[in-house]
Write an enzyme that holds these catalytic residues in place. Sequence first.
Site, PDB file in Angstrom:
ATOM      1  N   THR A 117      77.632  91.717  27.741  1.00  0.00           N
ATOM      2  CA  THR A 117      77.079  92.058  26.435  1.00  0.00           C
ATOM      3  C   THR A 117      78.156  91.676  25.433  1.00  0.00           C
ATOM      4  O   THR A 117      79.306  91.469  25.812  1.00  0.00           O
ATOM      5  CB  THR A 117      76.752  93.571  26.365  1.00  0.00           C
ATOM      6  OG1 THR A 117      75.813  93.892  27.382  1.00  0.00           O
ATOM      7  CG2 THR A 117      76.190  93.988  25.027  1.00  0.00           C
ATOM      8  N   GLU A 127      72.030  91.606  29.630  1.00  0.00           N
ATOM      9  CA  GLU A 127      72.407  92.457  30.760  1.00  0.00           C
ATOM     10  C   GLU A 127      73.410  91.691  31.615  1.00  0.00           C
ATOM     11  O   GLU A 127      74.520  91.453  31.155  1.00  0.00           O
ATOM     12  CB  GLU A 127      71.200  92.921  31.565  1.00  0.00           C
ATOM     13  CG  GLU A 127      71.506  93.869  32.702  1.00  0.00           C
ATOM     14  CD  GLU A 127      71.932  95.268  32.237  1.00  0.00           C
ATOM     15  OE1 GLU A 127      72.244  96.099  33.095  1.00  0.00           O
ATOM     16  OE2 GLU A 127      71.989  95.517  31.032  1.00  0.00           O
ATOM     17  N   SER A 137      68.816 101.787  26.194  1.00  0.00           N
ATOM     18  CA  SER A 137      70.012 100.952  26.073  1.00  0.00           C
ATOM     19  C   SER A 137      71.198 101.791  25.630  1.00  0.00           C
ATOM     20  O   SER A 137      71.043 102.781  24.906  1.00  0.00           O
ATOM     21  CB  SER A 137      69.778  99.831  25.055  1.00  0.00           C
ATOM     22  OG  SER A 137      70.981  99.116  24.815  1.00  0.00           O
ATOM     23  N   SER A 138      72.390 101.376  26.047  1.00  0.00           N
ATOM     24  CA  SER A 138      73.630 102.013  25.602  1.00  0.00           C
ATOM     25  C   SER A 138      74.267 101.285  24.422  1.00  0.00           C
ATOM     26  O   SER A 138      75.306 101.740  23.920  1.00  0.00           O
ATOM     27  CB  SER A 138      74.641 102.055  26.758  1.00  0.00           C
ATOM     28  OG  SER A 138      74.146 102.803  27.837  1.00  0.00           O
ATOM     29  N   GLY A 188      79.805  96.527  27.353  1.00  0.00           N
ATOM     30  CA  GLY A 188      80.320  97.356  28.429  1.00  0.00           C
ATOM     31  C   GLY A 188      79.330  98.284  29.091  1.00  0.00           C
ATOM     32  O   GLY A 188      79.729  99.288  29.684  1.00  0.00           O
ATOM     33  N   GLY A 189      78.014  97.991  29.015  1.00  0.00           N
ATOM     34  CA  GLY A 189      77.055  98.874  29.650  1.00  0.00           C
ATOM     35  C   GLY A 189      77.148 100.273  29.072  1.00  0.00           C
ATOM     36  O   GLY A 189      77.328 100.468  27.867  1.00  0.00           O
TER      37      GLY A 189
END
Length: 609
Positions: free
Chosen positions: A421, A441, A484-485, A505-506
């Site tokens: 990301t 992703e 989503s984060s 970074g997820g």
Amino acid sequence: MRRLLFSVSASLCLGLVPGCATAPVTKSDARPLQSPARTPTATGRGAAAATVDVHATSAAIEVLRSGGNAVDAAVAAASVLGVTDPYSCGIGGGGFMVVYLARDGRVVTLDHRETAPQALERSRLYGNGAPLPLEEFATSGLSVGVPGSLMGWSEALRLYGSRPLADVLQPAIRVAERGFEVDPTFVEQTRPNVERFRDFPSSAALFLGPDGQPWPVGSTLKNPDLAKTYRLISQGGVPVFYRGEIAQAIVSTVTRPPLAPGASRKVRPGVMQLSDLARYEALVRPPVTSTYRGYTLHGMGPPGSGGLTLALTLHLLEAHDPASLSRADFLHRYLEASRLAFADRNAFMGDPAFVSVPVSGLLSPDYAAQRRSALDVARASTAAAAPGNPLPFQEKAHAAPAPLPEVKRPASEELVLDKETTHITTSDAAGNIVAYTCTIEGSNGMVVPGYGFLLNNELTDFDLPATVDAPHPNAPAPGKRPRSSMSPLLVFKDGAPVLALGSPGGSTIITTVGQTLVNHLDFGMPIDQALAAPRVSQRNSPDARSQAEPEFIASPEAAALTALGHGFTDSGPVGALTAIRFHPDGTVTAAAEPRRRDGGSAMVVEPVR
């Protein structure tokens, strides 16, 4: 990060000024150009930009210099990243954009998150009574959400920009044609994908050399297929992508994965149809607005979880004065607050079109005061925290929520999939600001044949409970957007902008942004130091341990936290943040990571010496 062979000084005729827009690339000018200098921090006046890639930042600055605004610059940067950072950003993915419109004094957000195809039944993601293995799900047509990036770019420009899409795509076309120099990070991101890419000829042709290995550091990588795709979009607009020949190619790739003859990999076909692409919409949503120590924060709301999770973390932390505590004691409270906030994130947050997310309850100061009683200031938790109950703090009282099924993803798998990301931060001389996080992703390994871009595997962001019919706010459904984060964030004080920032970074995105805020607002670190500081991430892990960078684990603060019962797992580098700090004297500091992912690039239009 990306040391592209693309000049900002010698040939900044990028198609953004009259006479340049459609200049053909001739044999003599198709050579790669020297990279501009890269610096992670720049201070000046007027417009600014920061990205992970020197050429994306250069493209943004050139747009700004030629009269474009912050939205134009952000889209130009994102389209270049689609060439140079294809594992992180591109037209095969989606994103969240937070925009400050200075003339109106308001903040808006643009959700162009990917959606599940209408024919995606949850049962397709299970086999033998259990969820599909993550790797099998990720490398399949089933994991591909309907891409939203291009629609997001188009809508952002239409609503808030000043340049047409065809103009702002020109820098990316030039980079795709002339090529960029492969750097160590590009090789590092390619290497885990080698086996997958070998199974897809369209991917191997782009990302692997004749020996079937990643192109070596220093080689020049060109992407003429993506240049062609961007040209088609420049000429035909978004309909060519969502209804025309590119749509046909996407559906063909998803439903008939282009496996190499003799490949033994099992790749499940997806169910995306042309109608899914044709009906896709980018949505303007109100921001999630919260406060912290006199600052006002604007972030993404659901299906984003970052804005709410950050708000709750900071609300829990606000009762504790950093000036009266040691840094370790304050970090202890920050980690425990993050643990509690993530418990609520996992229990309540999902696509608001499918789930009633208790936004006002989660943002309520009274709820934070109640939830704070679960934060032990003396010792670290030894187990994952249970969610609270924000529902009574909504306008109407509700019963306590039913317990949700536990959904676990091994940390090792999450880290592999969640690195890809990126974040773009831009501002202009008129005061407009953009914080934009975009993603694919981890890609599903498939380049759309003939069009040069990777497809996302964003549907792996859905939670798959142990049984196919178990309830969960983030369970997949037709047309649903996965939680989503991504956490693009704007910070104001007394109505004036203070900071814009975001990170990849997820799920560590949320904690990376949170720790950077703590570093800057509570510990008083200059923004470049706040970005560079070693990171630690607590996301309510089942083993109660926090993931941390080696530099943090070796720090005195970690030793003090260990004495309080904290445990740490070495995560390697976490995040790659970019930011712009707005100073009271009218200057700005653009900042990017100095070393993670080979460091980023920050520039200003009018440098101050």
